[in-house]
Design a protein around this motif. Structure first.
Motif, PDB file in Angstrom:
ATOM      1  N   TRP A 298     -43.461 -30.066 -16.809  1.00 23.11           N
ATOM      2  CA  TRP A 298     -42.081 -30.618 -17.058  1.00 23.11           C
ATOM      3  C   TRP A 298     -42.076 -32.315 -16.843  1.00 23.11           C
TER       4      TRP A 298
ATOM      5  N   GLY B 255     -44.391 -34.571 -16.941  1.00 26.30           N
ATOM      6  CA  GLY B 255     -44.323 -35.417 -18.368  1.00 26.30           C
ATOM      7  C   GLY B 255     -43.239 -36.747 -17.978  1.00 26.30           C
ATOM      8  N   TYR B 256     -42.045 -36.251 -17.414  1.00 27.94           N
ATOM      9  CA  TYR B 256     -41.319 -37.132 -17.314  1.00 27.94           C
ATOM     10  C   TYR B 256     -42.133 -38.125 -16.172  1.00 27.94           C
TER      11      TYR B 256
ATOM     12  N   ASP C 103     -39.718 -32.014 -25.757  1.00 24.21           N
ATOM     13  CA  ASP C 103     -40.265 -31.685 -24.307  1.00 24.21           C
ATOM     14  C   ASP C 103     -40.770 -30.339 -25.078  1.00 24.21           C
TER      15      ASP C 103
ATOM     16  N   VAL D  82     -34.909 -35.672 -24.632  1.00 28.19           N
ATOM     17  CA  VAL D  82     -34.686 -34.576 -24.264  1.00 28.19           C
ATOM     18  C   VAL D  82     -33.560 -33.973 -24.646  1.00 28.19           C
TER      19      VAL D  82
ATOM     20  N   GLN E 162     -39.279 -25.873 -19.066  1.00 27.98           N
ATOM     21  CA  GLN E 162     -38.904 -26.555 -19.056  1.00 27.98           C
ATOM     22  C   GLN E 162     -38.635 -25.954 -17.119  1.00 27.98           C
TER      23      GLN E 162
ATOM     24  N   PHE F 135     -42.748 -37.366 -22.906  1.00 29.57           N
ATOM     25  CA  PHE F 135     -41.946 -37.212 -24.172  1.00 29.57           C
ATOM     26  C   PHE F 135     -41.142 -37.865 -24.997  1.00 29.57           C
TER      27      PHE F 135
END
Length: 443
Positions: free
Chosen positions: A274, A277-278, A216, A286, A269, A283
């Motif tokens: 972020w 992104g999840y 990340d 993490v 973060q 990514f």
């Protein structure tokens, strides 16, 4: 329940996890400064004729959510509990300091975040009850007790949660990149060195699924690596050593390997991007302390169930953790001490873990820990308790300083971001961080 990372960041995770009723706290994007909640949940009326104990916390400690306040009040009908919550610790702690100095206005129990514990120990110890004389200190991890102990042996806080580290990863993305998905094999590939973790990332990027990165952010790698070092920004005597620290050097180098390559999604973060992104699976891995599991589960959503897994981190590391202290200004010292002891006892820490994955600082609780069934299934039935317990038992003792938090923020939010997001060189990033740190230290 809470680190030396940005405190406000951690608090964001806390509130998000609480809403999930699964994985922690320590540490909510834009929050209101203060809120108060009656620990009884409205079930004990006005509390007339009772002793009211106030518990000052930040973020979501999980005591109310796990039903501990109600349970304690049933066991002690003469006690009424009121929790005073300030969402952000950077708002909470200055208020606590002001009230400690005034000798009045404190809560009967005050939570202390790990990033503030050194300041409390070095400058406020005379304002707290010595709890070491009233508990069996062997209940807690030795390094946890050490963080809250003065040079002359006074214990000013009882440990709540800790943040043992692991690596959370997307099996589907690693598989598409031709890498192993077995948690044991992965842990072996990067065992002992965060540089090996970066090397795995370089392998990933050779066949990375389109639109994905290995990690990340570079700051994530920095904080995780720093959490496993023997030395941070201060030595055991309280001297500032950030510019000489071997732990900082290794963590910075690992972060720079990420920031100057194509491994990172370059996300900050706990920012909205972020979270996205999840949700979008952008990514593959993490660094995740125990309390982050619930956050991942929430932000990845139903589509991530069974695709996430957990492996041991390259080195045992800690991100987060808090303490409960009893100010001498408490009007009900005896009762407050009894409540603080009960809330931090292994049995109660296990109940909070079952509710929101706040990992106990009391090793005797580990054998009986049971994460929520939904969380276990979400993370591919990984042996979550064992992975985090193994890490917790071998985390090195680290020494925090009064300016630990702003020093860390200068490195992650100024230095690393200069390199990762603005294209500066590692030396330019370090120079920018150094200037910020010297301003913080008044040098």
């Amino acid at each position: 329940m809470r680190t030396s990372i940005r405190r406000s960041q951690r608090l964001m995770a806390l509130a998000a996890v609480a809403a999930l009723t699964t994985g922690l706290l320590a540490g909510c994007a834009k929050d209101s400064d203060d809120s108060s909640s009656d620990g009884s949940g409205g079930g004990n009326g006005s509390g007339k004729g009772k002793i009211t104990l106030t518990v000052g916390t930040f973020g979501v400690f999980g005591y109310k959510q796990a039903g501990l306040y109600d349970e304690y009040m049933k066991l002690h009908p003469d006690i009424n509990i009121k929790e005073n919550v300030t969402t952000r610790t950077d708002v909470y702690w200055p208020k606590v300091l002001t009230r400690l100095q005034a000798g009045s206005g404190t809560d009967d129990i005050q939570a202390i975040e790990v990033g503030n514990i050194t300041e409390a120990v070095q400058t406020q110890a005379s304002k707290f009850v010595d709890l070491g004389k009233q508990v069996d200190k062997s209940q807690w991890l030795g390094w946890k007790n050490a963080q809250a102990t003065t040079k002359d042996g006074k214990l000013i806080g009882l440990g709540t949660d800790i943040g043992p580290m692991a690596i959370c990863y997307r099996k589907d993305l690693l598989q598409k990149a031709g890498l192993p998905t077995d948690r044991t094999k992965l842990a072996e590939m990067w065992k002992g060195d965060w540089a090996k973790y970066v090397d795995v990332g370089k392998q990933y990027m050779k066949k990375a699924p389109k639109g994905t990165k290995f990690v990340d952010s570079a700051a994530s790698v920095y904080n995780a690596a720093l959490g496993g070092g023997d030395e941070r920004y201060y030595d055991k005597d309280g001297n500032v050593v950030w510019d000489k620290s071997d732990g900082v050097k290794k963590a910075w180098n690992a972060a720079m390997d990420v920031a100057t390559s194509d491994l990172s999604a370059k996300l900050k973060q706990f920012d909205p991007t972020w979270d996205q992104g999840y949700a979008n699976a952008t990514f593959a891995t993490v660094a995740c302390p125990a309390w982050m599991l619930g956050y991942i589960e929430q932000k990845s959503g139903d589509s991530g169930k069974g695709k996430w897994d957990v492996a041991a981190a390259p080195t045992a590391a800690n991100w987060g953790g808090s303490f409960l202290g009893v100010p001498l200004a408490s009007k009900h010292q005896k009762e407050a001490v009894a409540l603080a002891k009960w809330l931090t006892a292994p049995e109660q820490q296990a109940k909070v873990f079952a509710k929101q994955a706040s990992f106990p600082s009391t090793p005797s609780a580990y054998a009986s820990l049971k994460p929520a069934a939904d969380t276990t299934a979400y993370f591919s039935n990984a042996p979550i308790t064992q992975i985090f317990a193994d890490s917790a038992k071998t985390i090195p003792v680290q020494y925090f300083g009064i300016k630990d938090q702003p020093i860390n923020s200068a490195i992650t939010d100024v230095g690393i971001l200069q390199v990762e997001q603005k294209g500066k060189s590692p030396s330019q990033g370090w120079d920018a961080a150094s200037k910020e740190i010297k301003d913080v230290l008044g040098q």
